[in-house]
Design a protein around this motif. Sequence first.
Motif, PDB file in Angstrom:
ATOM      1  N   ASP A 123     -49.209   7.977 -38.111  1.00 42.25           N
ATOM      2  CA  ASP A 123     -48.839   7.426 -39.417  1.00 42.25           C
ATOM      3  C   ASP A 123     -50.064   6.818 -40.084  1.00 42.25           C
ATOM      4  O   ASP A 123     -50.320   7.035 -41.264  1.00 42.25           O
ATOM      5  CB  ASP A 123     -47.782   6.325 -39.251  1.00 42.25           C
ATOM      6  CG  ASP A 123     -46.428   6.875 -38.817  1.00 42.25           C
ATOM      7  OD1 ASP A 123     -46.182   8.066 -39.064  1.00 42.25           O
ATOM      8  OD2 ASP A 123     -45.644   6.119 -38.230  1.00 42.25           O
ATOM      9  N   ILE A 124     -50.777   6.053 -39.293  1.00 40.32           N
ATOM     10  CA  ILE A 124     -51.940   5.351 -39.838  1.00 40.32           C
ATOM     11  C   ILE A 124     -53.001   6.325 -40.341  1.00 40.32           C
ATOM     12  O   ILE A 124     -53.493   6.198 -41.462  1.00 40.32           O
ATOM     13  CB  ILE A 124     -52.561   4.414 -38.780  1.00 40.32           C
ATOM     14  CG1 ILE A 124     -51.547   3.336 -38.398  1.00 40.32           C
ATOM     15  CG2 ILE A 124     -53.843   3.784 -39.294  1.00 40.32           C
ATOM     16  CD1 ILE A 124     -51.965   2.508 -37.209  1.00 40.32           C
ATOM     17  N   THR A 125     -53.324   7.293 -39.521  1.00 42.86           N
ATOM     18  CA  THR A 125     -54.380   8.218 -39.943  1.00 42.86           C
ATOM     19  C   THR A 125     -53.929   9.069 -41.123  1.00 42.86           C
ATOM     20  O   THR A 125     -54.709   9.375 -42.010  1.00 42.86           O
ATOM     21  CB  THR A 125     -54.827   9.139 -38.794  1.00 42.86           C
ATOM     22  OG1 THR A 125     -53.688   9.771 -38.222  1.00 42.86           O
ATOM     23  CG2 THR A 125     -55.536   8.335 -37.718  1.00 42.86           C
ATOM     24  N   THR A 126     -52.662   9.438 -41.125  1.00 44.66           N
ATOM     25  CA  THR A 126     -52.158  10.215 -42.249  1.00 44.66           C
ATOM     26  C   THR A 126     -52.321   9.414 -43.537  1.00 44.66           C
ATOM     27  O   THR A 126     -52.871   9.898 -44.530  1.00 44.66           O
ATOM     28  CB  THR A 126     -50.679  10.562 -42.043  1.00 44.66           C
ATOM     29  OG1 THR A 126     -50.560  11.359 -40.879  1.00 44.66           O
ATOM     30  CG2 THR A 126     -50.142  11.320 -43.236  1.00 44.66           C
TER      31      THR A 126
ATOM     32  N   LEU B 118     -62.392   7.063 -33.007  1.00 41.11           N
ATOM     33  CA  LEU B 118     -63.830   6.905 -33.186  1.00 41.11           C
ATOM     34  C   LEU B 118     -64.106   5.466 -33.585  1.00 41.11           C
ATOM     35  O   LEU B 118     -65.202   4.936 -33.378  1.00 41.11           O
ATOM     36  CB  LEU B 118     -64.286   7.839 -34.309  1.00 41.11           C
ATOM     37  CG  LEU B 118     -65.167   9.036 -34.006  1.00 41.11           C
ATOM     38  CD1 LEU B 118     -64.970   9.551 -32.610  1.00 41.11           C
ATOM     39  CD2 LEU B 118     -64.917  10.125 -35.021  1.00 41.11           C
ATOM     40  N   TYR B 119     -63.102   4.843 -34.141  1.00 40.25           N
ATOM     41  CA  TYR B 119     -63.303   3.488 -34.658  1.00 40.25           C
ATOM     42  C   TYR B 119     -62.532   2.419 -33.926  1.00 40.25           C
ATOM     43  O   TYR B 119     -62.837   1.238 -34.043  1.00 40.25           O
ATOM     44  CB  TYR B 119     -62.995   3.474 -36.153  1.00 40.25           C
ATOM     45  CG  TYR B 119     -63.940   4.384 -36.870  1.00 40.25           C
ATOM     46  CD1 TYR B 119     -65.239   3.957 -37.134  1.00 40.25           C
ATOM     47  CD2 TYR B 119     -63.597   5.693 -37.186  1.00 40.25           C
ATOM     48  CE1 TYR B 119     -66.154   4.792 -37.726  1.00 40.25           C
ATOM     49  CE2 TYR B 119     -64.506   6.542 -37.787  1.00 40.25           C
ATOM     50  CZ  TYR B 119     -65.785   6.092 -38.053  1.00 40.25           C
ATOM     51  OH  TYR B 119     -66.692   6.925 -38.620  1.00 40.25           O
TER      52      TYR B 119
ATOM     53  N   ALA C  52     -57.993  12.516 -39.821  1.00 40.25           N
ATOM     54  CA  ALA C  52     -57.367  13.211 -38.696  1.00 40.25           C
ATOM     55  C   ALA C  52     -57.082  12.211 -37.590  1.00 40.25           C
ATOM     56  O   ALA C  52     -57.731  11.165 -37.494  1.00 40.25           O
ATOM     57  CB  ALA C  52     -58.296  14.280 -38.170  1.00 40.25           C
ATOM     58  N   LYS C  53     -56.128  12.542 -36.775  1.00 40.53           N
ATOM     59  CA  LYS C  53     -55.698  11.614 -35.739  1.00 40.53           C
ATOM     60  C   LYS C  53     -56.857  11.194 -34.849  1.00 40.53           C
ATOM     61  O   LYS C  53     -57.020  10.019 -34.526  1.00 40.53           O
ATOM     62  CB  LYS C  53     -54.585  12.255 -34.913  1.00 40.53           C
ATOM     63  CG  LYS C  53     -53.709  11.245 -34.248  1.00 40.53           C
ATOM     64  CD  LYS C  53     -52.302  11.782 -33.942  1.00 40.53           C
ATOM     65  CE  LYS C  53     -52.270  12.858 -32.899  1.00 40.53           C
ATOM     66  NZ  LYS C  53     -50.888  13.153 -32.433  1.00 40.53           N
ATOM     67  N   GLY C  54     -57.647  12.176 -34.461  1.00 41.05           N
ATOM     68  CA  GLY C  54     -58.744  11.872 -33.548  1.00 41.05           C
ATOM     69  C   GLY C  54     -59.747  10.879 -34.120  1.00 41.05           C
ATOM     70  O   GLY C  54     -60.381  10.126 -33.381  1.00 41.05           O
TER      71      GLY C  54
ATOM     72  N   LEU D 237     -58.862   2.511 -42.207  1.00 41.62           N
ATOM     73  CA  LEU D 237     -57.838   2.497 -41.182  1.00 41.62           C
ATOM     74  C   LEU D 237     -57.132   1.148 -41.132  1.00 41.62           C
ATOM     75  O   LEU D 237     -55.904   1.069 -41.038  1.00 41.62           O
ATOM     76  CB  LEU D 237     -58.467   2.828 -39.822  1.00 41.62           C
ATOM     77  CG  LEU D 237     -58.894   4.285 -39.673  1.00 41.62           C
ATOM     78  CD1 LEU D 237     -59.817   4.472 -38.480  1.00 41.62           C
ATOM     79  CD2 LEU D 237     -57.654   5.168 -39.525  1.00 41.62           C
ATOM     80  N   LEU D 238     -57.928   0.099 -41.218  1.00 36.37           N
ATOM     81  CA  LEU D 238     -57.360  -1.245 -41.176  1.00 36.37           C
ATOM     82  C   LEU D 238     -56.407  -1.441 -42.347  1.00 36.37           C
ATOM     83  O   LEU D 238     -55.298  -1.970 -42.206  1.00 36.37           O
ATOM     84  CB  LEU D 238     -58.505  -2.258 -41.258  1.00 36.37           C
ATOM     85  CG  LEU D 238     -58.795  -3.247 -40.128  1.00 36.37           C
ATOM     86  CD1 LEU D 238     -58.071  -2.939 -38.841  1.00 36.37           C
ATOM     87  CD2 LEU D 238     -60.286  -3.350 -39.887  1.00 36.37           C
TER      88      LEU D 238
END
Lengths: 216, 216, 216, 216
Positions: A59-62, A73-74, A67-69, A39-40
């Motif tokens: 955008d980031i998760t894609t 979690l992080y 997944a967006k959710g 993610l970072l």
Amino acid sequence: MAGVRDGTTPNTAAALRDPQGPPGRTRTIRAPETRRAQLLTAAGALFIEKGIGSVSVADITTRAGLAKGTFYLYFESRNALLEALRVEVMGKAVEAFGRLELPASADDWPACLDTLVNGALDFFIENRDLHDLLSSEPHAHSTDRGEWPLVMSLHGRLQELIAAGIGSGALAADVAVAPTLVFELLHAAGHLLGDGADPVKVKAEARRMVKAILLS
Amino acid sequence: MAGVRDGTTPNTAAALRDPQGPPGRTRTIRAPETRRAQLLTAAGALFIEKGIGSVSVADITTRAGLAKGTFYLYFESRNALLEALRVEVMGKAVEAFGRLELPASADDWPACLDTLVNGALDFFIENRDLHDLLSSEPHAHSTDRGEWPLVMSLHGRLQELIAAGIGSGALAADVAVAPTLVFELLHAAGHLLGDGADPVKVKAEARRMVKAILLS
Amino acid sequence: MAGVRDGTTPNTAAALRDPQGPPGRTRTIRAPETRRAQLLTAAGALFIEKGIGSVSVADITTRAGLAKGTFYLYFESRNALLEALRVEVMGKAVEAFGRLELPASADDWPACLDTLVNGALDFFIENRDLHDLLSSEPHAHSTDRGEWPLVMSLHGRLQELIAAGIGSGALAADVAVAPTLVFELLHAAGHLLGDGADPVKVKAEARRMVKAILLS
Amino acid sequence: MAGVRDGTTPNTAAALRDPQGPPGRTRTIRAPETRRAQLLTAAGALFIEKGIGSVSVADITTRAGLAKGTFYLYFESRNALLEALRVEVMGKAVEAFGRLELPASADDWPACLDTLVNGALDFFIENRDLHDLLSSEPHAHSTDRGEWPLVMSLHGRLQELIAAGIGSGALAADVAVAPTLVFELLHAAGHLLGDGADPVKVKAEARRMVKAILLS
DNA sequence: TATGAATGAGCATTCATTCAT
DNA sequence: CATGAATGAATGCTCATTCAT
């Protein structure tokens, strides 16, 4: 403007509705650090590409292939990711700047400054994102007091070095002003490098300037 | 500087005067340039106060004492206002930097550089918003072409100056690199001033540095 | 649960992106009160149909034939609409219960109580939503102290009436307990009516019970 | 209670139990009924504390000391747990109401009704959650069939009793209406008790009222 | 069987932009 | 020209549910 939240149950609405649609895609389990790094990394790349303000959590998760959710979690929030990125970059920066040893005699200062400049520029090149993360959104921080702790510690390192140099009579500059100006000089040089300028020229010029500025 | 109210302000005032009038809609006609300036001024002030990203079109029109829709009579979009503001600020910058005359002889360069630094810092102090407008959201632009045209032209001026100095043998620096680095040095000094640093010290130090860097 | 908002620019992201897609649908301008009523009505109906927790703002605006954003022109938040609905319903309730005049002599009490019951039931029938709004989400209110101000004032009216009756010797009951129990009795009767029970029977039974309970 | 997020460990529960062991995953096997009861109990407590709508499945499993996924081993869905809780509470209610024996002669009815009221109130006190579970979200059910099956059976018991009383001539009331109204009367009295009202007064008043209403 | 990381639909809310008046 | 009500796309975030381990 506010947004009166009073503990009522607005969001759980979904819970009261009906179930799912189609199944899901893939699902892979990874070590927390892997995900966090994913993610970072994705965020850093996107921030550089489009500017912090234009990058959404989606955008980031894609980009990270998640997944967006999963994001939440992080990271507690989008801002938390931002902060984490700042901290991460900062860690590298401090490390990069921190490796310098104080010169024993006045004769060693030129070499020391050269080392400093080289290290700083290498760092700036390898962390182009730093430019954006540190330069943009300055207001986000001036709010919660502390005035940019990240840059502060980076400056702090520079400041120690310069203060020591002045104390030993090897350098001549204003301790309150010089660290910031030198830092920004290096920062700008890093930008130039990132934008494709001739590395040899830039580095040489930066070294020349820093020595011209600081050596007494 | 901020919200120049000219006593004839439309809606709000009217509403207060005539709390009854059903639709209560005031309308004031002004020269287009007045309106534009009103909006630009309001936007500038707000951007400084809250950061570009946190200012909405509604914020701007409210501060300017206009209706939201009016905004779009004078600017194609929110981004157009941003661009216009950049251009405006840039105008001042170019003017500030442009007033410098090239020194006739090598002996005049120190004084010329002092003038340059003083002028630049004065400019940066008076246009703190420039810091934000130029520093933040740089990528918003690198996308739609032009690579920071504003700063470019500012640099351009510096570049001419430095190139001339080098040509005459009075200065010694890399024409491709020095202008940027000097510009950022001044920029950072401006920041320091805006943040409340001792103006005398900062200015003196900046002058010393620029001369140390450029004079051959 | 938190949601750290620190003034950064998360939402304006859209602003930095690109323009629109296709045009829009229809657009009609109405008096504010019309819109407010539209939304309140739609919300009330939906709340009755699906339960408060299962109705989203989108549901409400869709039912009202408006765009989602329009909702926030008339209500600060989803909860504000809820509160407004409570207040509205309450207004009617107080009005319905408030019209009663205190009987002059003990002989008038039976008729007075009959009137009370009839009025209360009429009110409950015409405001089925009240059931849900008053009965559900009790926790939402116990938080901000004041313990259900709406119902309180309704009870208050009943309480005054009963207290007066007891004072005059015409009624015999516990002032602290009876108002609540009588209120809930009427409430339940209203429910029955709303669920399609025989109105004549229910009303007669309710009148009989209230008199049996209260008359000394 | 909230949800302590530290952005690093998605694995909170395990982390708390076994802060050292790398993967730190505990597993305990229990009889299915134990697990079910654990969850039901945890859910009931939380529903009372925060309101049904504000309790997530995660909240429940955390409170129960289980993993989120385990929930779905014992309940098909969040709503299934809700339903199960309703049924459970209902069981107790029916039991509480069901212990009553029909009076042999008309003279025994007052005592029987007193017993009924006392039993009902004791039940309501001991099961405050019932208030919430029965009162809130009634519509969630009217949709998927059954029209409040819980209350129905409770009412059913009352109905039998009252019908018998009327049949024997000891009571005088409408069989279709009275059970509901009496039930709600008791329900409201239970609420009052739960809210801290003087138990002696409330119980006495409730007994008085029920007898006044029903005895012929 | 138990676990909890992963998922993604859904929600409340904001705001740039349009257009009927 | 000016207005501001109306619009709806986009965003950050939550949470019931699934499934690889």
